[in-house]
Design a protein around this motif. Structure first.
Motif, mmCIF file in Angstrom:
data_model
loop_
_atom_site.group_PDB
_atom_site.id
_atom_site.type_symbol
_atom_site.label_atom_id
_atom_site.label_comp_id
_atom_site.label_asym_id
_atom_site.label_seq_id
_atom_site.Cartn_x
_atom_site.Cartn_y
_atom_site.Cartn_z
ATOM 1 N N THR A 1 -6.545 2.247 9.364
ATOM 2 C CA THR A 1 -7.009 2.201 7.775
ATOM 3 C C THR A 1 -6.345 1.289 7.245
ATOM 4 O O THR A 1 -6.484 0.839 6.283
ATOM 5 C CB THR A 1 -6.009 3.906 7.322
ATOM 6 O OG1 THR A 1 -5.068 3.609 7.047
ATOM 7 C CG2 THR A 1 -6.694 5.074 7.702
ATOM 8 N N TRP B 1 -2.193 2.167 11.146
ATOM 9 C CA TRP B 1 -2.719 1.131 10.524
ATOM 10 C C TRP B 1 -4.072 0.044 11.427
ATOM 11 O O TRP B 1 -4.685 0.014 10.619
ATOM 12 C CB TRP B 1 -1.391 0.115 10.766
ATOM 13 C CG TRP B 1 -1.833 -1.734 10.569
ATOM 14 C CD1 TRP B 1 -1.959 -2.057 9.780
ATOM 15 C CD2 TRP B 1 -2.240 -2.373 11.727
ATOM 16 N NE1 TRP B 1 -2.347 -3.615 9.227
ATOM 17 C CE2 TRP B 1 -2.672 -3.744 10.931
ATOM 18 C CE3 TRP B 1 -2.672 -2.683 12.493
ATOM 19 C CZ2 TRP B 1 -2.984 -4.795 11.246
ATOM 20 C CZ3 TRP B 1 -3.166 -3.896 13.117
ATOM 21 C CH2 TRP B 1 -2.959 -4.713 12.474
ATOM 22 N N GLN C 1 -3.037 1.098 6.890
ATOM 23 C CA GLN C 1 -1.693 1.605 5.624
ATOM 24 C C GLN C 1 -1.245 2.124 6.225
ATOM 25 O O GLN C 1 -1.058 1.847 7.738
ATOM 26 C CB GLN C 1 -2.714 2.337 4.440
ATOM 27 C CG GLN C 1 -3.634 1.823 3.934
ATOM 28 C CD GLN C 1 -4.319 3.059 2.984
ATOM 29 O OE1 GLN C 1 -4.043 4.497 2.893
ATOM 30 N NE2 GLN C 1 -3.821 2.799 1.501
ATOM 31 N N ARG D 1 -8.443 -5.064 5.918
ATOM 32 C CA ARG D 1 -7.582 -4.334 4.827
ATOM 33 C C ARG D 1 -6.103 -4.229 5.727
ATOM 34 O O ARG D 1 -6.140 -3.333 7.211
ATOM 35 C CB ARG D 1 -8.334 -3.153 4.651
ATOM 36 C CG ARG D 1 -6.917 -2.367 3.569
ATOM 37 C CD ARG D 1 -7.687 -1.604 3.336
ATOM 38 N NE ARG D 1 -7.113 -0.798 2.483
ATOM 39 C CZ ARG D 1 -7.316 0.801 1.653
ATOM 40 N NH1 ARG D 1 -8.949 1.253 2.034
ATOM 41 N NH2 ARG D 1 -6.406 1.303 0.514
ATOM 42 N N GLY D 2 -4.866 -4.407 4.804
ATOM 43 C CA GLY D 2 -3.624 -4.316 5.540
ATOM 44 C C GLY D 2 -3.115 -5.106 6.495
ATOM 45 O O GLY D 2 -1.739 -5.412 7.180
ATOM 46 N N SER E 1 0.908 -1.858 -0.108
ATOM 47 C CA SER E 1 0.006 0.068 0.113
ATOM 48 C C SER E 1 1.074 1.140 0.099
ATOM 49 O O SER E 1 0.093 2.066 -0.260
ATOM 50 C CB SER E 1 -1.233 0.124 1.014
ATOM 51 O OG SER E 1 -0.372 -0.035 2.656
ATOM 52 N N ALA E 2 1.932 1.381 0.379
ATOM 53 C CA ALA E 2 2.788 2.469 0.822
ATOM 54 C C ALA E 2 4.439 2.559 1.369
ATOM 55 O O ALA E 2 4.736 2.200 2.258
ATOM 56 C CB ALA E 2 2.551 3.364 2.002
#
Length: 539
Positions: A334, A331, A336, A196-197, A150-151
């Motif tokens: 989100t 995290w 992320q 997610r993540g 993601s990043a």
């Protein structure tokens, strides 16, 4: 208790098998795992791999050690292995790498019919739910969520630019048409939804969604002690669960998925293995299989670490820990940011010589200092670059320290016992050093840990003093069609009915890449071999 299938080991392969075999409502399945439930925050949060891999303390980690290695100046190597549902997919860097297509064609050439690239690609695709959707190389609706990070950090992109300055081409997909090049790793991570993540381990992908099935029983913190063989057939597994001895009977099959160390160990404890080894420990020989525990292959890793002049990496200092704490909160909200990072964000596949038909070196670029598996900590910000030889000629063995099932196996990878591996690793180290000195990394480059004078002798000594595993042991229950194989091409143990091995130990030869995705592929294919029901083709 009695089941149709009893599976030993709730790791990457065992989770896949338990989920797939229990899809048949008429089949009862029991999965036995010596570790815990595989749902804790250390596993779910990708960045917390740093807290598990060192084995200090032993969080979800068997934390094995090797025998002293003559090729590594007599040092004992460290072998982290996952001890929870999900196995090593619960404590790894989440990298999704299949290896080179030629690796599987080599398996077929070695007598493993049906295991060539065309024979295994459908199972990779069946397993995968790729964030970009299905295509000729990727599956779009499998249980295992795979996608881009993601990043990724700026320094990781700078690493890729540094590789390009060394004429190493950029690649967007190590699992696509061409493996060679430098790029960002794809990861086994939830891409959407409430998770997610989070890490998408084999347990999270396959097993947890199946836990509500009435025909699936999962036992955790249950140590398997012996496979019971009666009149040449495996009929049960003896375990110790909550301090009590129990026998779980298998009407159809016992399946070992305890990994490259655990599966040969349990076979030998059950009297299946080299007669000489069994006799040395007073174990009655049920089946003399000399190659059980042999053919141990692993990727030996050499690392360069640097202090960073910039702070946008992972650091062991008050500011760095504060950044990590804030990243953890982000995290949780989100999915992320830094806490979602695999840490080993970038990498490359290289050839040590232009005439080779495929890459024989792999690089992992890490956004923090990793020294001795995080067991040596360094104050300050930093980063690391790792290189390994993908197809080593050195091979070792797994044996027994005694007859106690709770004792660690005897692990001897025989690193650098073949001098060709050292020469290839030195070539790779030279390339890695040039990449690390490229202009693109200048803004970050600080003091190098473990500097030396650059001579060939100094480089060799540094490798022998510090190199160790990058966590890819395979091969100790080798598949084949020859007289020395441990399992046949359907993964049935030679000479013992009702018994299979399904995990990385069956690989006849180490593949050119990380081994988690191939292990799940092996289990997907094994499910069809064991229980040939109609399963949907991947899209």
């Amino acid at each position: 208790m009695e089941f149709d299938y009893v599976i030993v080991g709730g790791g990457s392969a065992g989770c896949v098998l338990a989920a797939r075999l229990s899809e048949d409502p008429n089949a009862t399945v029991c999965l036995i795992e010596a570790g815990g439930g595989g749902r804790d925050i250390f596993i779910r949060a990708p960045a917390l791999v740093a807290a598990m891999v060192s084995g200090r303390p032993k969080i979800n980690n068997w934390a094995f050690h090797t025998e002293p290695q003559p090729g590594l100046n007599g040092r004992r190597g460290f072998q982290p292995r996952g001890k929870a549902l999900g196995g090593s997919s619960a404590i790894n860097a989440m990298l999704y790498v299949r290896g080179h297509s030629g690796d599987y064609d080599d398996w077929a050439d070695m007598g493993c019919e049906g295991w060539d690239w065309s024979g295994v690609l459908p199972y990779f695709r069946r397993s995968e739910r790729f964030a970009g959707g299905g295509d000729a190389f990727h599956g779009g609706d499998g249980p295992l969520q795979v996608g881009p990070q993601s990043a990724p950090r700026k320094i990781t992109r700078a690493f890729i630019e540094a590789c390009e300055s060394m004429q190493i081409r950029r690649t967007a997909d190590f699992n696509g048409p061409a493996q060679e090049g430098a790029g960002l790793y794809h990861v086994t991570q939830f891409q959407d939804g409430p998770q997610r993540g989070e890490r998408c381990s084999a347990a999270a992908a396959y097993l947890f969604p199946a836990m509500g099935r009435g025909n699936l029983t999962v036992l955790t913190r249950a140590l398997s002690e012996k496979v019971v063989v009666e009149e040449g057939r495996a009929t049960a597994v003896r375990i110790r669960h909550h301090g009590r001895a129990r026998v779980l009977r298998a009407r159809r099959e016992v399946i070992l998925s305890a990994g490259a160390f655990g599966s040969p160990q349990l076979l030998m404890l059950s009297g299946i293995g080299p007669a000489e080894e069994l006799g040395a420990h007073g174990i009655p020989v049920i089946r003399d299989l000399p190659q059980v525990g042999r053919n141990l292959q692993d990727h030996l890793d050499y690392v360069l670490s640097y202090k960073s002049r910039r702070r946008d990496v992972v650091g062991l200092n008050p500011r760095g820990l504060g950044r990590l704490g804030r990243a953890g909160l982000r995290w949780r909200k989100t999915g992320q940011g830094l806490f979602a990072s695999p840490m080993a964000e970038g990498g490359a596949f290289l050839r040590s010589a232009p005439g080779l038909d495929r890459p024989d070196l792999q690089i992992h670029f890490v956004i923090g200092i990793v020294d001795d598996h995080m067991r040596k900590l360094h104050f300050g910000d930093g980063y690391s670059c790792h290189i390994c030889v993908l197809r080593p000629h050195s091979a070792g063995r797994v044996g027994l320290h005694g007859t106690n099932p709770s004792a660690a196996p005897r692990i001897d990878p025989a690193y650098l016992s073949d001098p060709r591996d050292l020469e290839t690793l030195k070539q790779g180290a030279r390339v890695m050093e040039r990449i690390m000195q490229a202009d693109a990394l200048t803004p970050w480059r600080g003091e190098r840990l473990y500097p030396h004078d650059g001579s060939d002798r100094a480089l060799e000594e540094d490798i022998r003093s510090r190199a160790d595993t990058i966590y890819h042991p395979v091969g100790t229950c080798r598949m084949g069609s020859d007289a020395d194989a441990v399992v046949d091409t359907a993964l049935r143990v030679i000479g013992v009915a009702g018994l299979r091995v399904v995990d990385a130990s069956i690989m006849p030869k180490l593949i050119g890449g990380n081994t988690n995705a191939p292990t799940m592929m092996i289990a997907e294919k094994a499910a069809d071999l064991i229980q040939p029901v109609q399963r949907p083709a991947p899209v």
